[in-house]
Enzyme design. Structure first.
Site, PDB file in Angstrom:
ATOM      1  N   LYS A 135       0.834  -1.199   0.000  1.00  0.00           N
ATOM      2  CA  LYS A 135       0.000   0.000   0.000  1.00  0.00           C
ATOM      3  C   LYS A 135       0.873   1.254   0.000  1.00  0.00           C
ATOM      4  O   LYS A 135       1.958   1.276   0.605  1.00  0.00           O
ATOM      5  CB  LYS A 135      -0.888  -0.049   1.241  1.00  0.00           C
ATOM      6  CG  LYS A 135      -2.055   0.912   1.289  1.00  0.00           C
ATOM      7  CD  LYS A 135      -2.898   0.591   2.530  1.00  0.00           C
ATOM      8  CE  LYS A 135      -4.030   1.553   2.752  1.00  0.00           C
ATOM      9  NZ  LYS A 135      -4.812   1.198   3.967  1.00  0.00           N
ATOM     10  N   SER A 216      -9.652   1.222   3.360  1.00  0.00           N
ATOM     11  CA  SER A 216      -8.817   2.075   2.525  1.00  0.00           C
ATOM     12  C   SER A 216      -7.782   1.311   1.691  1.00  0.00           C
ATOM     13  O   SER A 216      -7.168   1.885   0.787  1.00  0.00           O
ATOM     14  CB  SER A 216      -8.082   3.097   3.406  1.00  0.00           C
ATOM     15  OG  SER A 216      -7.185   2.461   4.306  1.00  0.00           O
ATOM     16  N   SER A 240     -10.096  -1.417   7.206  1.00  0.00           N
ATOM     17  CA  SER A 240      -9.423  -1.123   5.936  1.00  0.00           C
ATOM     18  C   SER A 240      -8.704  -2.297   5.297  1.00  0.00           C
ATOM     19  O   SER A 240      -8.255  -2.198   4.156  1.00  0.00           O
ATOM     20  CB  SER A 240      -8.444   0.041   6.117  1.00  0.00           C
ATOM     21  OG  SER A 240      -9.149   1.247   6.267  1.00  0.00           O
TER      22      SER A 240
END
Length: 540
Positions: A135, A216, A240
């Site tokens: 990420k 997310s 997330s």
């Protein structure tokens, strides 16, 4: 430019599944196949393609590729190139999923060196030579920017790796690139848009590209589901990892609080932030988890391996939609057939005060922890503080504030870390007590080893005016308490994946993964989107 296409056995996902279950059966079924050339388009952001190994890598697994790497029928360079080709096919063209924001220009060179090490008899770990996407809020000391998806951090190269990345590199993982995310990990404005960031644009769901990937860790979830990578890392503060894993039909692991090093990850709140695996298959998640957790945490996990025998099954959302009801009915039967005792409960109501206390904690720690990260990882002057970031966003509002505001930044910036400390400490104590009691009472009351609950509803249509529409979700208690959760696909609603969460006590990850493997063996788990065989992919 050409690659190889397997013609005689066209269900490539089934082929990969057969290989995982029985290499000998795979040889019997596939052995007579012939190969023919097909064309592929290369993105200008990737290096030139080279011929792939004569094997079908579509939706492959760690269990499938590691023996091939060991025997020399596949190299890390070939595996890495395969994923670069898949990204080129469907990230910015084809399905235009926009899951990956940056490709590591050194990925093939790293893979090549790791192949040399393997040839010389040096294998660092089970992750040796395996490609992984991480990420874009995780610091890397290389040519990959660390941005949290925010334009204000565009091009920011950090002076050090995050501790997690150091661990991955030491074990021989190939950092393939970075994935898009909900900007600032969904902690910028009240009406966020999952999967949207100023830098990466809108990541979309591979099962229905008009729909949300959730967040997310949107890009990591989509990249795994779309076959852009073998493995991925997401991060979670509250949902997330679990939500994007659920709506993209993959396996996600939200580990026990503190079990994975967090230093170097752009934070929301250190009391809840945690990185974890996102993969297609349960075994892959376990391999990656073992590679990233602290040794002391792994020792505790390894001491807790008694199989799960008694579970609480949450039926509180059965009436929300037909797919959920079908999911829980079939899951109850499946669990019973495998010898587990199932206790059905029809209530899932968060304790009063939990969400308010959690919010106080997150806002306080965001001010404290993000300010420290910006300083320690040498953010540019325009992003040197929360105040500076807000000013930049205001000056570029037409681009960066067009869909939603920055209310969380405003609230955090107003925090006085000294004067507000007592309220913060009380909120931290309250949130942990309430969340831990909620989960522990359920487990203790029913003498259960784990809680099983639908993770959330299916993906929703992306709507920039109304914002996200989560429906129900169940990840908050484990996120706040710091208890581990494993999610995997267990059903669908109108063709969209539905995930189920397995929640246990601290350091129960391996027990939960064991249960997840049982469910996967019985037919639950990842199933690829048919979109991926219809557009952009080399293996149609």
């Amino acid at each position: 430019m050409s690659t190889s296409r397997l013609y005689c056995f066209k269900d490539h996902f089934l082929t990969a599944a057969i290989r995982r279950l029985s290499p000998f059966l795979a040889v019997a079924i596939i052995g007579g196949c012939t190969l023919a050339p097909t064309s592929s388009t290369t993105s200008p952001t990737t290096l030139a393609t080279s011929p792939l190994a004569t094997t079908d890598l579509r939706f492959t697994s760690v269990a499938d590729v590691v023996p091939k790497l060991q025997e020399g029928s596949l190299t890390s360079v070939e595996l890495t190139q395969y994923y670069l080709d898949q990204i080129a096919a469907n990230n910015q063209q084809g399905l235009t999923l926009r899951a990956v924001v940056d490709i590591n220009p050194d990925a093939l060179a790293i893979a090549r060196e790791l192949d040399k090490e393997r040839a010389a008899g040096k294998v660092r770990s089970p992750l040796h030579g395996l490609p992984i996407l991480i990420k874009a809020n995780i610091a890397t000391q290389d040519q990959l920017p660390t941005t949290a998806g925010a334009e204000v951090l565009a091009g920011h190269l950090t002076p050090a790796d995050a501790e997690l990345v150091k661990r991955l590199r030491k074990q021989g993982a190939v950092i393939l690139g970075k994935t898009n995310l909900s900007e600032w990990a969904y902690f910028r404005g009240f009406k966020g848009i999952s999967g949207w960031s100023g830098l990466g644009g809108q990541t979309v769901n591979p099962y229905r590209t008009t729909h949300s990937p959730c967040g997310s860790s949107s890009g990591s979830g989509v990249a795994v589901a779309a076959d852009f990578t073998l493995l991925a890392i997401g991060t979670e503060t509250d949902g997330s990892i679990i939500c994007p894993s659920s709506v993209n039909g993959i396996v996600g692991v939200k580990p026990t609080r503190g079990s994975v090093p967090g230093a170097g990850i752009i934070p929301i709140a250190s009391s809840q932030d945690i990185a974890g695996p996102m993969t297609r298959y349960v075994n892959d998640a376990e391999v990656l988890l073992r590679g990233i957790v602290d040794p002391s945490a792994l020792a505790q996990m390894s001491s807790r391996t008694t199989p799960v025998k008694r579970v609480v099954l949450v039926r509180a959302f059965d009436d929300s939609m037909s797919g959920v009801n079908t999911l829980t009915d079939e899951l109850a039967e499946d669990l019973s057939d495998n010898g587990l005792t199932v206790i059905n409960v029809n209530k899932w109501q968060l304790p009063d005060g939990l969400e308010a206390a959690e919010r106080t904690v997150l806002i306080y720690e965001f001010k404290r922890d993000l300010s420290a990260w910006l300083r320690d990882y040498k953010a540019p002057k325009r992003a040197e503080s929360l105040t500076a970031i807000q000013a930049y966003n205001q000056s570029t509002a037409a681009r960066n504030l067009r869909y939603f505001g920055q209310e969380f930044f405003e609230l955090a910036d107003a925090v006085d870390l000294v004067k507000d400390q007592a309220d913060y400490k009380q909120a931290l104590k309250t949130s942990r007590q309430l969340s831990e009691a909620f989960l522990t009472d359920l487990l203790t009351q029913h003498q259960a080893d784990a809680i099983i609950t639908p993770s959330n509803g299916p993906a929703w249509k992306i709507d920039y005016e109304a914002g996200d529409s989560f429906g129900f979700y169940t990840w908050t208690p484990a996120a706040v308490a710091g208890y581990p959760t494993v999610t995997l696909r267990a059903g669908d609603q109108d063709g969209l994946p539905l995930g189920v969460s397995l929640i246990g006590r601290p350091y129960d990850e391996l027990r939960l993964l064991g249960l997840a493997k049982t469910l996967e063996t019985n037919g639950l788990g990842f199933k690829p989107s048919t979109n991926l065989t219809q557009a952009g992919s080399k293996y149609k």
